[in-house]
Scaffold this active site. Structure first.
Site, short mmCIF file in Angstrom:
data_model
loop_
_atom_site.label_atom_id
_atom_site.label_comp_id
_atom_site.label_asym_id
_atom_site.label_seq_id
_atom_site.Cartn_x
_atom_site.Cartn_y
_atom_site.Cartn_z
CE LYS A 139 -6.85 93.10 30.99
NZ LYS A 139 -6.60 94.22 31.94
CG HIS A 142 -7.79 87.38 39.25
ND1 HIS A 142 -8.31 87.71 40.48
CD2 HIS A 142 -7.87 88.50 38.49
CE1 HIS A 142 -8.69 88.96 40.47
NE2 HIS A 142 -8.43 89.47 39.28
CG HIS A 145 -12.43 87.96 38.74
ND1 HIS A 145 -11.43 87.84 37.82
CD2 HIS A 145 -12.72 89.27 38.81
CE1 HIS A 145 -11.13 89.04 37.35
NE2 HIS A 145 -11.90 89.92 37.94
#
Length: 584
Positions: A139, A142, A145
């Site tokens: 994933k 973003h 993070h």
């Protein structure tokens, strides 16, 4: 002549010049008064607010008792009373020399051989686990993070600086139904060549494509759930590809973290949490009458604590990440016997984290109170100039690119930089990190490439520029080097210059800045210190000159002051996980 001063009362972990009030007000110990001493008020060195001690008698009488007994000496030259406050001023020659000697000794002459100014041993013998960053494999990485990574790296450095044994842990999102989806998708969209080239990007592309298919065809999700069930049941055929994907993703992330100057001791993940501990957690909660059944799913009712209801196991018997978090915490304590465990997780996850920690308390683990959640606000509007950020690599590349363009604007300086590519990367990353940590971590902030990459104002590049300029002084004044031993340097010649005093005083506050940061878990205090120091240095360039000073003794003392300032600014930047530059 060697520098010697009278000894003062000792306070564990304290500076020695805070004993006056305790002598004059006998009910107080030196340690109590030390906690009540503040600094940073304009025009004075140290301030004591008398009401905080809650002593019998009027404030004016208490203040008079201190002032009547006060005798100026080599350390403190005056005390004044203002309303509820006592203000103390240090004797400038002593202040300047004592601070610079301490900075020099604890940077260059330590038994360990490593710089130690600003560090302390308050955490000696204790172990902390800090879990941070924790992206999901396949994933997007973003900005949440990224914030977790930056704040977590700071906390890791901070706890080490305070004597703790630190285990930096990256808890990857490497398990769950999405891997069933990717497995189904890989059969249709996967490419071994693309996987080897960039596992993170390729698995993300597969995930995006199969999700589109799943929206049009419900059978895709059914097949994905069945595949994940096989993974949970330990089916080797179902796990084979997943293991390769995880290993390649970790390798790629490790490279990118290295560029960020972030390092982990352990790469773990949801997949690594033993079923034994998850089952143990469910059984314990069940025995305590905390679990209810809802159409086959297992729930814990936390309404009594205004934390809602939490699902622990799905209808099909597969685990969800809350169960894995609980099992993981138990497993970590069994393995590490930590004194503290910190989770650096976005404030968007406050409810989940509160549910998780509450359940550990309800299960009556004696170590549950040692778990802390360090949260942070949102980053608004972060994107590359061409569109939305998806991968960490894009953020790093964009930071370097934006900074490279800025540096090119000054052709003369650009030509003198040995490695403009690496330098622009470091300055760009500094820009991102300092913008992120400049305000209280719980605050949301708007990401702004133009503002954060400017060399003017309170930005990362400005701090790097200050460090580079300080580093250049030794190169530009070789005739003053090597400096004599600190005791032989004429530090008293700095006493007449207010700008030099201001720098020395700020340098002396750095150990307190570190201790305060440990208490608050706020990187913003360290960033504010770095900016204040950089501003003080900038203000001193015109009056505290080195090049062109005819008196060599004065020039050496000034160079020593600036080199000590470089050492402390560098220490603050390293604490913030920034690599200080020597040239740019």
């Amino acid at each position: 002549m060697p520098f010697t001063l009278p000894t003062l009362p000792s306070v564990p972990g304290a500076d020695p010049d805070r004993a006056r009030v305790a002598d004059a007000l006998p009910p107080l110990t030196v340690e109590q008064v030390y906690q009540g001493v503040d600094y940073g008020k304009k025009g004075v060195d140290f301030t004591v607010a008398l009401p905080r001690f809650r002593l019998p008698g009027k404030v004016d009488q208490l203040a008079k008792a201190v002032i009547d007994q006060f005798q100026p000496d080599d350390y403190v030259e005056s005390v004044t009373h203002d309303k509820a406050f006592l203000h103390f001023m240090c004797r400038t020659p002593t202040l300047v020399r004592a601070v610079l000697e301490q900075v020099h000794t604890l940077t260059h002459d330590t038994p360990s051989g490593a710089p130690e100014y600003g560090t302390n041993t308050s955490g000696a013998g204790k172990k902390v686990i800090i879990e941070y960053s924790s992206p999901n494999i396949a994933k997007s990485f973003h900005v949440g993070h990224l914030r977790s990574t930056i704040i977590g790296a700071f906390l890791s450095n901070l706890y080490k600086a305070c004597g703790w044994e630190v285990v930096s842990m990256n808890y990857l999102g490497d398990w769950g139904t999405q891997f069933g989806l990717i497995a189904v998708g890989f059969e249709k969209y996967g490419s071994e060549e693309a996987l080897q080239k960039d596992a993170i990007k390729h698995l993300f592309d597969v995930y995006v494509n199969i999700n589109k298919d799943a929206e049009a065809d419900p059978n895709v999700k059914t097949a994905a759930a069945a595949w994940f069930k096989r993974m949970e049941d330990g089916d080797e055929d179902a796990l084979k590809n997943w293991r390769v994907w995880r290993e390649l993703s970790v390798k790629k992330y490790a490279e990118e973290y290295d560029r960020l100057n972030v390092h982990f001791d352990v790469y773990t993940g949801e997949s690594k949490v033993g079923k034994k501990w998850q089952d143990f957690a469910l059984q314990r909660l069940d025995e305590m009458g905390l679990i209810s059944d809802s159409e086959g799913a297992k729930l814990v009712d936390l309404e009594k604590w205004k934390l809602g209801k939490a699902v622990l196991r799905k209808k099909d018997g597969t685990s969800i990440y809350l169960t894995r978090d609980i099992g993981g915490a138990i497993e970590r304590y069994e393995q590490h016997k930590f004194d503290k465990m910190i989770y650096v997780i976005s404030s968007q996850q406050d409810l989940h984290t509160a549910q998780f920690i509450k359940m550990l308390h309800l299960m009556e683990f004696p170590w549950a109170p040692s778990i802390e959640h360090v949260n942070y606000g949102l980053v608004l509007g972060m994107s590359t100039r061409k569109g939305t950020v998806v991968f960490l690599e894009q953020i790093i590349r964009e930071a370097a690119s934006v900074m490279h363009e800025q540096m090119r604007k000054n052709e003369e300086k650009y030509a003198a930089v040995e490695d403009p590519e690496q330098t622009s990367l470091e300055v760009g990353l500094t820009a991102i990190k300092i913008q992120d940590m400049a305000a209280k971590r719980i605050n949301n902030y708007t990401f702004n490439w133009d503002r954060m990459t400017s060399f003017e104002g309170d930005t990362g590049p400005y701090l790097q520029y200050a460090h580079v300029r300080l580093s250049s002084l030794a190169r530009k004044n070789p005739e003053l080097l090597p400096l004599p031993a600190p005791a032989q340097i004429a530090a008293e010649t700095l006493a007449a210059q207010p700008a030099a005093r201001e720098i020395a005083f700020l340098l002396g506050t750095y150990p307190d800045v570190v201790r305060t940061a440990l208490r608050t878990h706020e990187p913003s205090g360290v960033v504010t210190f770095a900016f204040r120091l950089a501003h003080a240095i900038s203000s001193a360039w015109e009056t505290v000159v080195v090049k062109g000073e005819a008196d060599a003794e004065r020039a050496r003392a000034r160079l020593w002051l600036y080199l000590c300032a470089r050492d402390v600014l560098g220490a603050a930047l390293r604490l913030l996980s920034v690599r200080p530059l020597e040239r740019m």
